[in-house]
Design a protein around this motif. Sequence first.
Motif, mmCIF file in Angstrom:
data_model
loop_
_atom_site.group_PDB
_atom_site.id
_atom_site.type_symbol
_atom_site.label_atom_id
_atom_site.label_comp_id
_atom_site.label_asym_id
_atom_site.label_seq_id
_atom_site.Cartn_x
_atom_site.Cartn_y
_atom_site.Cartn_z
ATOM 1 N N HIS A 172 2.301 8.772 -8.190
ATOM 2 C CA HIS A 172 2.534 7.536 -9.056
ATOM 3 C C HIS A 172 1.540 7.847 -10.120
ATOM 4 O O HIS A 172 2.010 7.483 -11.168
ATOM 5 C CB HIS A 172 1.982 6.333 -8.296
ATOM 6 N N LEU B 135 9.939 9.798 -5.319
ATOM 7 C CA LEU B 135 9.369 8.554 -4.780
ATOM 8 C C LEU B 135 10.127 7.530 -3.975
ATOM 9 O O LEU B 135 9.827 6.968 -3.071
ATOM 10 C CB LEU B 135 8.595 7.694 -5.788
ATOM 11 N N LYS C 12 0.845 -1.264 -0.068
ATOM 12 C CA LYS C 12 0.071 0.032 0.042
ATOM 13 C C LYS C 12 0.924 1.308 -0.004
ATOM 14 O O LYS C 12 1.937 1.293 0.434
ATOM 15 C CB LYS C 12 -0.983 0.022 1.355
ATOM 16 N N THR C 13 0.147 2.334 -0.567
ATOM 17 C CA THR C 13 0.947 3.702 -0.585
ATOM 18 C C THR C 13 0.275 4.604 -0.224
ATOM 19 O O THR C 13 -1.035 4.912 -0.254
ATOM 20 C CB THR C 13 1.524 3.929 -2.238
ATOM 21 N N THR C 14 1.009 5.819 0.386
ATOM 22 C CA THR C 14 0.309 6.975 0.535
ATOM 23 C C THR C 14 0.620 7.910 -0.742
ATOM 24 O O THR C 14 0.156 9.340 -0.238
ATOM 25 C CB THR C 14 0.861 7.514 2.128
ATOM 26 N N ARG C 15 1.115 7.759 -1.462
ATOM 27 C CA ARG C 15 1.688 8.545 -2.520
ATOM 28 C C ARG C 15 1.052 8.294 -3.810
ATOM 29 O O ARG C 15 1.717 8.277 -4.788
ATOM 30 C CB ARG C 15 3.090 8.866 -2.483
ATOM 31 N N LEU C 16 -0.316 7.864 -3.798
ATOM 32 C CA LEU C 16 -0.940 7.369 -5.037
ATOM 33 C C LEU C 16 -1.026 8.541 -6.149
ATOM 34 O O LEU C 16 -0.697 8.308 -7.337
ATOM 35 C CB LEU C 16 -2.322 7.085 -4.649
ATOM 36 N N LYS D 97 7.975 -1.653 -5.595
ATOM 37 C CA LYS D 97 6.798 -0.868 -5.572
ATOM 38 C C LYS D 97 6.365 0.218 -6.605
ATOM 39 O O LYS D 97 5.384 0.322 -7.122
ATOM 40 C CB LYS D 97 6.401 -0.119 -4.249
ATOM 41 N N ILE D 98 7.490 0.829 -7.040
ATOM 42 C CA ILE D 98 7.166 1.796 -8.145
ATOM 43 C C ILE D 98 6.809 1.148 -9.347
ATOM 44 O O ILE D 98 6.254 1.656 -10.301
ATOM 45 C CB ILE D 98 8.635 2.709 -8.314
ATOM 46 N N TYR E 120 3.391 -0.183 -9.286
ATOM 47 C CA TYR E 120 2.438 0.735 -9.618
ATOM 48 C C TYR E 120 2.441 1.240 -10.859
ATOM 49 O O TYR E 120 1.075 1.695 -11.352
ATOM 50 C CB TYR E 120 2.535 1.953 -8.274
ATOM 51 N N THR F 62 10.442 7.053 -0.121
ATOM 52 C CA THR F 62 9.591 6.266 0.688
ATOM 53 C C THR F 62 9.152 4.931 0.191
ATOM 54 O O THR F 62 8.463 4.189 0.782
ATOM 55 C CB THR F 62 8.222 7.085 0.811
ATOM 56 N N GLU F 63 9.372 4.900 -1.222
ATOM 57 C CA GLU F 63 8.674 3.702 -1.883
ATOM 58 C C GLU F 63 10.069 2.942 -2.343
ATOM 59 O O GLU F 63 11.112 3.442 -2.878
ATOM 60 C CB GLU F 63 7.929 4.303 -2.996
#
Length: 308
Positions: free
Chosen positions: A75, A174, A68-72, A182-183, A186, A177-178
């Motif tokens: 992305h 990104l 899960k991410t808080t920076r949708l 994950k990068i 997404y 934190t990612e």
Amino acid sequence: MTSPQNQPQPLLAVLWMMGALASFTSMAVAARELTQDLTVFQISFMRTVICLSLLLPYAYKLGWQEMKTTRLKTHVGRNIIHFGGQFGWIYGVSVLPLAAVFSLEFSAPVWTAILAAFLLKERLTRTRVVSIALGFAGILVILRPGSDLMQPASFVVIGAAVCFAFTYVFTRGLASTESAFKIIFYMNLIQLPIGLVLSVPVWITPSVEMIPFIAILGICGITSHYSIARAMAHADAAVVSPLDFLRLPLVAVIGFLLYQEPWNPYVLLGGAITFSGNLLNIWTEQKAHRKTAMPVLDTTEAARERST
């Protein structure tokens, strides 16, 4: 003291980079073959389907909490731009000689340096200015007045390089934190519906003969990045990055053998000039970062963003 596992192993780095070069070249050939019957939007969509299917098992293993991410929003913005770059690259491959596409693509780090100065407030050092100048000089050699490459498709590829530069700048932000996985995950997840929506109005059912090329395009999109990551794990960027230039003569040979594309010395020269600027920047950055014991910024990653 450096452990044996962490010691540089240049031979392994070279072997992994050969895998990356094979992946990049295979992607170009697969895209060229597919564009003879399918639209660029559909090719992008099907490539994403393959990539996502390969990434999903590992994402499932990591679990929702890890993915899960808080920076949708970031992305989404990154991958809308990346989709545009991917579109431009595939379109260029379908219209221009393969060597010309790869040569113009080498300009991505040039645009990255310019964008980083404006968006990330990074300082334009003397070396970066020289690197940018060499990049533009290489483009001018390739697109010299009167050249057959002075056409809209060439500027579409340059536009794709600019898009890849934007995505690299987004990735820089990104990465704090990612994870890299994950990068990439997404990226494919977000580009899947974009490609689907754009493909539906022009959908053509792929023939059986196209399936291997679709598979190659998707699989090599993953193996190219994995091979580069493994190469970087075995040697410094200053050792690995020069090998990236071999993409240009390699794809020129492939273009000649498969598509009877003529040798163009100006394309090779222009690509070499642009790449020399990239290499100068890498070597200087590495020298500076060694003094401060900080990680090296490999700006050639911007050119590789096309394959993710």
